[in-house]
Design a protein around this motif. Structure first.
Motif, PDB file in Angstrom:
ATOM      1  N   VAL A 212       0.868  -0.995   0.021  1.00  0.00           N
ATOM      2  CA  VAL A 212       0.121   0.150  -0.084  1.00  0.00           C
ATOM      3  C   VAL A 212       0.816   1.205  -0.076  1.00  0.00           C
ATOM      4  O   VAL A 212       1.867   1.354   0.833  1.00  0.00           O
ATOM      5  CB  VAL A 212      -1.110   0.063   1.160  1.00  0.00           C
ATOM      6  CG1 VAL A 212      -1.693   1.339   1.317  1.00  0.00           C
ATOM      7  CG2 VAL A 212      -1.853  -1.160   1.047  1.00  0.00           C
ATOM      8  N   VAL A 213       0.716   1.940  -0.929  1.00  0.00           N
ATOM      9  CA  VAL A 213       1.553   3.247  -1.055  1.00  0.00           C
ATOM     10  C   VAL A 213       0.450   4.757  -1.067  1.00  0.00           C
ATOM     11  O   VAL A 213       0.947   5.542  -0.861  1.00  0.00           O
ATOM     12  CB  VAL A 213       2.214   3.476  -2.399  1.00  0.00           C
ATOM     13  CG1 VAL A 213       2.965   2.340  -2.391  1.00  0.00           C
ATOM     14  CG2 VAL A 213       1.174   3.306  -3.762  1.00  0.00           C
ATOM     15  N   SER A 214      -0.996   4.106  -1.030  1.00  0.00           N
ATOM     16  CA  SER A 214      -1.764   5.509  -1.112  1.00  0.00           C
ATOM     17  C   SER A 214      -3.090   4.971  -0.371  1.00  0.00           C
ATOM     18  O   SER A 214      -3.482   3.929  -0.392  1.00  0.00           O
ATOM     19  CB  SER A 214      -2.081   5.816  -2.433  1.00  0.00           C
ATOM     20  OG  SER A 214      -3.079   6.838  -2.325  1.00  0.00           O
ATOM     21  N   ILE A 215      -3.650   5.971   0.894  1.00  0.00           N
ATOM     22  CA  ILE A 215      -4.899   5.860   1.256  1.00  0.00           C
ATOM     23  C   ILE A 215      -5.652   6.972   0.981  1.00  0.00           C
ATOM     24  O   ILE A 215      -5.258   8.274   1.032  1.00  0.00           O
ATOM     25  CB  ILE A 215      -4.670   5.791   2.751  1.00  0.00           C
ATOM     26  CG1 ILE A 215      -3.849   4.577   2.939  1.00  0.00           C
ATOM     27  CG2 ILE A 215      -6.040   5.631   3.386  1.00  0.00           C
ATOM     28  CD1 ILE A 215      -3.279   4.475   4.589  1.00  0.00           C
ATOM     29  N   ILE A 216      -6.776   6.837   0.273  1.00  0.00           N
ATOM     30  CA  ILE A 216      -7.460   8.002  -0.441  1.00  0.00           C
ATOM     31  C   ILE A 216      -8.885   8.041   0.247  1.00  0.00           C
ATOM     32  O   ILE A 216      -9.512   7.121   0.791  1.00  0.00           O
ATOM     33  CB  ILE A 216      -7.774   7.700  -1.896  1.00  0.00           C
ATOM     34  CG1 ILE A 216      -8.461   6.318  -2.162  1.00  0.00           C
ATOM     35  CG2 ILE A 216      -6.643   7.924  -2.591  1.00  0.00           C
ATOM     36  CD1 ILE A 216      -9.044   6.060  -3.664  1.00  0.00           C
ATOM     37  N   ASP A 217      -9.413   9.243   0.336  1.00  0.00           N
ATOM     38  CA  ASP A 217     -10.648   9.625   1.086  1.00  0.00           C
ATOM     39  C   ASP A 217     -11.075  10.888   0.519  1.00  0.00           C
ATOM     40  O   ASP A 217     -10.321  11.888   0.068  1.00  0.00           O
ATOM     41  CB  ASP A 217     -10.697   9.680   2.277  1.00  0.00           C
ATOM     42  CG  ASP A 217     -11.911   9.586   2.919  1.00  0.00           C
ATOM     43  OD1 ASP A 217     -12.976   9.443   2.178  1.00  0.00           O
ATOM     44  OD2 ASP A 217     -12.250   9.466   4.323  1.00  0.00           O
ATOM     45  N   CYS A 218     -12.330  11.135   0.448  1.00  0.00           N
ATOM     46  CA  CYS A 218     -12.985  12.554   0.052  1.00  0.00           C
ATOM     47  C   CYS A 218     -13.316  13.428   1.187  1.00  0.00           C
ATOM     48  O   CYS A 218     -13.918  12.875   2.136  1.00  0.00           O
ATOM     49  CB  CYS A 218     -14.102  12.387  -1.002  1.00  0.00           C
ATOM     50  SG  CYS A 218     -13.940  11.854  -2.557  1.00  0.00           S
ATOM     51  N   LEU A 219     -12.827  14.876   0.879  1.00  0.00           N
ATOM     52  CA  LEU A 219     -13.107  15.484   2.030  1.00  0.00           C
ATOM     53  C   LEU A 219     -14.059  16.563   1.428  1.00  0.00           C
ATOM     54  O   LEU A 219     -13.937  17.270   0.410  1.00  0.00           O
ATOM     55  CB  LEU A 219     -11.869  16.196   2.499  1.00  0.00           C
ATOM     56  CG  LEU A 219     -11.969  17.727   3.261  1.00  0.00           C
ATOM     57  CD1 LEU A 219     -12.418  17.071   4.727  1.00  0.00           C
ATOM     58  CD2 LEU A 219     -10.657  18.357   3.358  1.00  0.00           C
ATOM     59  N   GLU A 220     -15.221  16.885   2.351  1.00  0.00           N
ATOM     60  CA  GLU A 220     -16.400  17.864   2.105  1.00  0.00           C
ATOM     61  C   GLU A 220     -16.083  18.905   3.022  1.00  0.00           C
ATOM     62  O   GLU A 220     -16.080  18.783   4.123  1.00  0.00           O
ATOM     63  CB  GLU A 220     -17.591  17.013   2.003  1.00  0.00           C
ATOM     64  CG  GLU A 220     -17.727  16.181   0.997  1.00  0.00           C
ATOM     65  CD  GLU A 220     -19.465  15.623   0.797  1.00  0.00           C
ATOM     66  OE1 GLU A 220     -20.012  16.519   0.556  1.00  0.00           O
ATOM     67  OE2 GLU A 220     -19.514  14.453   1.058  1.00  0.00           O
ATOM     68  N   ILE A 221     -16.228  20.248   2.327  1.00  0.00           N
ATOM     69  CA  ILE A 221     -16.170  21.382   2.937  1.00  0.00           C
ATOM     70  C   ILE A 221     -17.527  22.399   2.779  1.00  0.00           C
ATOM     71  O   ILE A 221     -17.874  22.522   1.527  1.00  0.00           O
ATOM     72  CB  ILE A 221     -14.957  22.163   2.677  1.00  0.00           C
ATOM     73  CG1 ILE A 221     -13.859  21.465   3.196  1.00  0.00           C
ATOM     74  CG2 ILE A 221     -15.066  23.521   3.458  1.00  0.00           C
ATOM     75  CD1 ILE A 221     -12.554  22.328   2.675  1.00  0.00           C
ATOM     76  N   GLU A 222     -18.177  22.608   4.017  1.00  0.00           N
ATOM     77  CA  GLU A 222     -19.567  23.285   3.753  1.00  0.00           C
ATOM     78  C   GLU A 222     -19.148  24.641   3.386  1.00  0.00           C
ATOM     79  O   GLU A 222     -18.230  25.354   3.682  1.00  0.00           O
ATOM     80  CB  GLU A 222     -20.247  23.251   5.040  1.00  0.00           C
ATOM     81  CG  GLU A 222     -21.628  24.013   4.930  1.00  0.00           C
ATOM     82  CD  GLU A 222     -22.410  23.756   6.441  1.00  0.00           C
ATOM     83  OE1 GLU A 222     -23.588  24.411   6.382  1.00  0.00           O
ATOM     84  OE2 GLU A 222     -21.766  23.341   7.181  1.00  0.00           O
ATOM     85  N   ILE A 223     -20.007  25.005   2.326  1.00  0.00           N
ATOM     86  CA  ILE A 223     -19.943  26.604   1.822  1.00  0.00           C
ATOM     87  C   ILE A 223     -21.362  27.245   1.729  1.00  0.00           C
ATOM     88  O   ILE A 223     -22.191  26.758   2.520  1.00  0.00           O
ATOM     89  CB  ILE A 223     -19.299  26.316   0.494  1.00  0.00           C
ATOM     90  CG1 ILE A 223     -20.478  25.958  -0.452  1.00  0.00           C
ATOM     91  CG2 ILE A 223     -18.048  25.584   0.137  1.00  0.00           C
ATOM     92  CD1 ILE A 223     -20.240  25.878  -2.059  1.00  0.00           C
ATOM     93  N   GLU A 224     -21.150  28.579   1.657  1.00  0.00           N
ATOM     94  CA  GLU A 224     -22.386  29.338   1.509  1.00  0.00           C
ATOM     95  C   GLU A 224     -23.470  29.096   0.473  1.00  0.00           C
ATOM     96  O   GLU A 224     -22.733  28.585  -1.003  1.00  0.00           O
ATOM     97  CB  GLU A 224     -22.225  30.917   1.509  1.00  0.00           C
ATOM     98  CG  GLU A 224     -23.291  31.734   1.686  1.00  0.00           C
ATOM     99  CD  GLU A 224     -22.694  33.387   1.716  1.00  0.00           C
ATOM    100  OE1 GLU A 224     -23.896  34.178   1.967  1.00  0.00           O
ATOM    101  OE2 GLU A 224     -21.588  33.329   1.735  1.00  0.00           O
ATOM    102  N   LYS A 225     -24.698  28.809   0.758  1.00  0.00           N
ATOM    103  CA  LYS A 225     -25.460  28.438  -0.568  1.00  0.00           C
ATOM    104  C   LYS A 225     -25.421  29.679  -1.454  1.00  0.00           C
ATOM    105  O   LYS A 225     -25.843  30.838  -1.284  1.00  0.00           O
ATOM    106  CB  LYS A 225     -26.892  28.443   0.102  1.00  0.00           C
ATOM    107  CG  LYS A 225     -27.865  28.127  -0.908  1.00  0.00           C
ATOM    108  CD  LYS A 225     -29.234  28.004  -0.442  1.00  0.00           C
ATOM    109  CE  LYS A 225     -30.201  27.515  -1.334  1.00  0.00           C
ATOM    110  NZ  LYS A 225     -31.675  27.773  -0.822  1.00  0.00           N
TER     111      LYS A 225
END
Length: 308
Positions: A212-225
């Protein structure tokens, strides 16, 4: 005390009498009161003076006196008492963790000595702040304010009090320093060789996940509507139930960030982000990628590349 009660009782068994009236004589004790419910109750307490108060508080028998000892010299205090008070104050100052200095200098001192707590930087990595200051020619206080805001998400008013600045000035520092610091730290995000990654592989990975050389995941950041309805639909996240921006992040097993994608709308799927973020082209050959169960659809995409 006696009460006469008139009761009408129908009598079916009697042949010639249809109804009979029976008088009952009930004896009640003289001291027992009748139980009845009043039509209305006046709950207002008319208090004209202290004597008519429904609650009678006992008078205090002893007076409480508070004696305040001040280290300031006075004529009534002897010189020996003053000496003892000054000695106690000096002993307290010796046990203080932060030396006596201004609030801004104290905040800078704590950010340097406890960088993991205030800036999310380990003590041995605090040199990153000096690196940013030297490369981008930015004041070190601006870097501390920006990193502390990211770390603690504190309000601007409290940061203004800590650094002895106005709220507007703190806001301007954070707004203009974010892209500068991001540009400087962008140089620290790169792919290491597979050999270097295996050297720093944690012990739990060395048996079953040594490739294993990479561990991936998605990050979500809340924004103004957004005001545009199209952008509202593109950034809406069913998982967060708000408008977000989504990023794909890859790190090595020992925690080093190796890849950060561009921003995608919260509606974008993980498969779409991986295919459009150029992540597969950056991935080295003959390696393994670790992801959570939400990335089941990318198995066939990884199968096309010599990675396992």
């Amino acid at each position: 005390m006696s009460v006469a009660v008139q009761v009408d009782i129908p009598v079916r068994e009697a042949k010639h009498v249809q109804k009979s009236s029976v008088a009952l004589q009930v004896s009640m004790p003289a001291n027992e009161k009748k139980h009845f419910r009043s039509v209305g109750a006046n709950t207002r307490i008319r208090q004209t003076d202290k004597a008519s108060s429904p609650v009678k508080l006992p008078k205090a028998k002893h007076k409480i006196t508070v004696k305040v000892i001040s280290p300031v010299k006075s004529e009534s205090v002897s010189s020996s008492a003053n000496t003892n008070s000054y000695d106690s104050i000096s002993s307290i100052e010796q046990h203080l963790k932060v030396p006596s200095m201004g609030r801004r200098n104290s905040t800078e001192y704590l950010c340097e000595k406890k960088s993991r707590f205030y800036l999310r930087l380990p003590e041995h990595v605090y040199q990153v702040v000096k690196f940013i200051v030297e490369v981008e020619k930015i004041h070190h206080v601006d870097v501390l304010i920006t990193l502390q805001k990211i770390r603690t998400d504190d309000v601007y008013a409290r940061l203004a009090d800590d650094f002895e600045m106005s709220v507007t000035y703190i806001h301007n520092i954070f707004t203009r320093s974010i892209p500068i610091i991001a540009g400087a730290l962008q140089e620290l995000i790169f792919w290491s060789s597979s050999i270097e990654i295996k050297k720093r592989l944690p012990i739990p990975f060395r048996v079953r996940y040594k490739n294993v050389v990479s561990i991936i995941d998605c990050l979500e950041i809340e924004i103004e509507k957004p005001s545009n309805p199209i952008y509202q639909a593109m950034t809406w996240s069913d998982y967060k139930k708000c408008n977000t921006l989504k990023f794909l992040i890859s790190s090595t097993p020992d925690g080093m960030i190796t890849f950060i994608s561009g921003a995608f709308g919260g509606r974008a799927s993980d498969k779409e982000i991986i295919s459009q973020s150029n992540f597969l082209n950056e991935l080295p050959n003959a390696c393994a990628v670790m992801a959570d169960r939400g990335f089941k659809q990318i198995y066939f995409m990884l199968a096309k590349k010599p990675a396992f």
